[in-house]
Design an enzyme around this catalytic site. Structure first.
Site, short mmCIF file in Angstrom:
data_model
loop_
_atom_site.label_atom_id
_atom_site.label_comp_id
_atom_site.label_asym_id
_atom_site.label_seq_id
_atom_site.Cartn_x
_atom_site.Cartn_y
_atom_site.Cartn_z
CD GLN A 131 4.54 -52.74 -29.05
OE1 GLN A 131 4.76 -53.90 -29.38
NE2 GLN A 131 5.33 -52.08 -28.25
CB VAL A 132 -1.23 -52.52 -24.93
CG1 VAL A 132 -2.38 -52.95 -24.03
CG2 VAL A 132 0.08 -53.11 -24.43
CG ASP B 214 -2.51 -34.00 -27.40
OD1 ASP B 214 -1.93 -34.81 -26.63
OD2 ASP B 214 -1.95 -33.00 -27.88
CG LEU B 215 -3.99 -39.23 -23.39
CD1 LEU B 215 -3.33 -40.46 -22.80
CD2 LEU B 215 -5.35 -39.03 -22.74
CB ALA C 152 2.09 -44.38 -22.41
CB THR D 287 6.07 -45.64 -25.36
OG1 THR D 287 5.73 -45.36 -26.72
CG2 THR D 287 4.84 -46.02 -24.59
CE1 TYR E 8 7.46 -44.76 -20.87
CE2 TYR E 8 8.81 -46.39 -19.72
CZ TYR E 8 7.66 -46.06 -20.41
OH TYR E 8 6.70 -47.02 -20.64
CE LYS F 171 3.65 -45.72 -18.07
NZ LYS F 171 2.43 -45.54 -18.92
CD1 TRP G 201 12.03 -55.02 -20.93
CD2 TRP G 201 13.01 -56.93 -21.54
NE1 TRP G 201 13.26 -55.07 -20.33
CE2 TRP G 201 13.88 -56.23 -20.68
CE3 TRP G 201 13.40 -58.16 -22.05
CZ2 TRP G 201 15.13 -56.74 -20.33
CZ3 TRP G 201 14.63 -58.66 -21.69
CH2 TRP G 201 15.50 -57.97 -20.85
N1 LIG Z 1 6.62 -50.72 -24.94
C1 LIG Z 1 7.15 -51.27 -23.85
O1 LIG Z 1 8.14 -52.00 -23.91
C2 LIG Z 1 6.51 -51.04 -22.49
C3 LIG Z 1 7.12 -51.60 -21.38
C4 LIG Z 1 6.52 -51.40 -20.13
C5 LIG Z 1 5.35 -50.67 -20.03
N2 LIG Z 1 4.79 -50.12 -21.14
C6 LIG Z 1 3.54 -49.35 -20.98
O2 LIG Z 1 2.51 -50.12 -21.59
C7 LIG Z 1 1.53 -49.25 -22.16
C8 LIG Z 1 1.30 -49.59 -23.61
O3 LIG Z 1 2.55 -49.45 -24.30
P1 LIG Z 1 2.66 -49.71 -25.88
O4 LIG Z 1 3.99 -50.31 -26.13
O5 LIG Z 1 1.43 -50.37 -26.37
O6 LIG Z 1 2.73 -48.21 -26.38
P2 LIG Z 1 2.77 -47.71 -27.91
O7 LIG Z 1 2.73 -48.84 -28.86
O8 LIG Z 1 3.88 -46.70 -27.98
O9 LIG Z 1 1.38 -46.97 -28.00
C9 LIG Z 1 1.12 -45.83 -27.25
C10 LIG Z 1 0.05 -45.07 -27.97
O10 LIG Z 1 -0.16 -43.85 -27.23
C11 LIG Z 1 -0.35 -42.83 -28.18
N3 LIG Z 1 -0.01 -41.53 -27.66
C12 LIG Z 1 1.21 -41.00 -27.45
N4 LIG Z 1 1.09 -39.73 -27.05
C13 LIG Z 1 -0.23 -39.47 -26.98
C14 LIG Z 1 -1.00 -38.32 -26.64
N5 LIG Z 1 -0.42 -37.15 -26.30
N6 LIG Z 1 -2.35 -38.40 -26.69
C15 LIG Z 1 -2.95 -39.55 -27.05
N7 LIG Z 1 -2.29 -40.66 -27.41
C16 LIG Z 1 -0.93 -40.61 -27.37
C17 LIG Z 1 0.60 -43.17 -29.31
O11 LIG Z 1 0.20 -42.51 -30.48
P3 LIG Z 1 1.33 -42.07 -31.58
O12 LIG Z 1 1.76 -43.37 -32.20
O13 LIG Z 1 0.58 -41.17 -32.47
O14 LIG Z 1 2.42 -41.42 -30.80
C18 LIG Z 1 0.44 -44.69 -29.40
O15 LIG Z 1 -0.57 -45.08 -30.29
C19 LIG Z 1 2.04 -47.83 -21.90
O16 LIG Z 1 1.46 -47.34 -20.72
C20 LIG Z 1 3.53 -48.02 -21.68
O17 LIG Z 1 4.07 -46.99 -20.89
C21 LIG Z 1 5.34 -50.30 -22.37
#
Ligand SMILES: NC(=O)c1ccc[n+]([C@@H]2O[C@H](COP(=O)([O-])OP(=O)(O)OC[C@H]3O[C@@H](n4cnc5c(N)ncnc54)[C@H](OP(=O)(O)O)[C@@H]3O)[C@@H](O)[C@H]2O)c1
Length: 307
Positions: free
Chosen positions: A14-15, A38-39, A62, A64, A127, A131, A152
């Protein structure tokens, strides 16, 4: 001399997906997905950073899946806890600042005061613990860094509450939504804009002051809370989504929303009730004002809805 790129991890998230085109305005960007790197694989992180020699690293990747993390903590800790530290060590070696994201889930959820950056952390689920470990590992790595704790997240792509509620509201007659968790829905695009603006600002300061970006980060590095202005509950957010959807398509029947307490919606991972984040440090120190959650929601919905 070839320009050092900005390395963006999680480019399909998303971000990451929002940040990718915005960072493009600042020079060459290498956007990697999980398929590219792969992280969970420490050696691959090190070799990729050494090969690409980026001038910035933006980690939007991350683990997530909050509920799945409860039973898959090894993978979640490797990706969210260890990887930021390894990225930081490699970034430190080559003098590249790191921008990383964390979450309101590092806090206990007690009380009703918005959390500040210096408040005591006490995650209530795996989770959140992973983090928090990632924040600490990055801070200990020696790399210049900015960590944005957000909450969120929603956007037009990926797995998020906005898309889920719109789907359920169109399909069902009634949808129960939790009404005792408080926070601010945040548009992934706002964070993409924040990242691009921070990099632009630090690079400009560095040129003006004849410093490296790492040196220019000295006075501003650290943790910042970065979520939309204002607050609501999941029920309040869902009500706003349905209101906008109904205005756009008055002919379409939509589900009735029913507020319920968290206890009526048990999940594998407990959620904090108070997810409010105080974002004053962000505006005071970095000069970035996050938009209100209502404005962001209206804008995101206008891109999703026809007309
Ligand atoms: N979503 C929320 O509501 C939320 C809230 C607070 C903070 N955050 C933080 O904000 C940041 C961005 O979140 P987001 O919602 O944009 O996350 P997201 O849409 O879930 O995207 C995370 C990306 O990380 C990739 N990923 C997962 N495991 C991986 C690995 N082992 N190696 C490399 N890439 C990997 C995923 O790939 P796949 O799709 O292939 O798994 C996905 O493209 C993160 O740090 C998250 O913890 C999120």
């Amino acid at each position: 001399m070839t320009e050092r790129p900005i390395l963006l991890l999680g480019a399909a998230g998303q971000v990451g997906g929002e940040a990718l085109p915005l960072l493009g305005g600042l020079g060459t960007v290498v956007g990697l997905t999980r398929a590219d790197l792969d992280l969970a694989d420490a050696a691959s992180i090190r070799s990729s950073v050494r090969r690409l020699n980026p001038r910035w690293i933006v980690n939007a990747a991350a683990y997530t899946a909050v509920d799945k993390a409860e039973s898959d903590s090894r993978a979640a800790f490797a990706i969210n806890g260890d990887a930021p530290g390894i990225l930081g060590e490699e970034a430190h070696r080559i003098g590249a600042p790191v921008i990383h994201f964390s979450t309101d889930y590092v806090f206990s959820g007690d009380g009703n005061r918005p959390w500040t950056e210096s408040d005591q952390t006490a995650p209530v689920n795996v989770y959140g613990a992973t983090k928090l470990a990632g924040e600490q590992a990055l801070a200990a790595s020696g790399a210049a860094h900015l960590i944005f704790r957000t909450s969120w997240l929603f956007g037009a792509h990926g797995k998020n509450f906005l898309l889920t509620i719109l789907k359920l509201a169109r399909e069902r007659e009634e949808v129960k939504i939790v009404d005792d968790q408080h926070g601010a829905p945040t548009w992934a695009r706002s964070l993409g804009q924040l990242v691009a603006q921070c990099i632009a600002r630090v690079e400009k300061d560095a040129i003006l002051m004849r410093l490296t970006p790492t040196e220019a980060m000295k006075t501003i590095g650290g943790i910042y809370h970065a979520c939309s202005a204002g607050e609501t509950t999941w029920f309040g957010f869902a009500s706003e989504l349905v209101r906008i959807e109904q205005l756009a398509r008055p002919e379409r029947p939509l589900a009735r929303l029913i507020p319920v307490p968290s206890t009526a919606y048990p999940t594998a991972a407990p959620r904090p009730l108070n997810s409010r984040l105080n974002c004053k440090k962000l505006s005071r120190t970095l000069g970035f004002e996050m938009p209100s959650w209502q404005n962001s929601t209206a804008q995101a919905m206008s891109e999703l809805l026809p007309g």
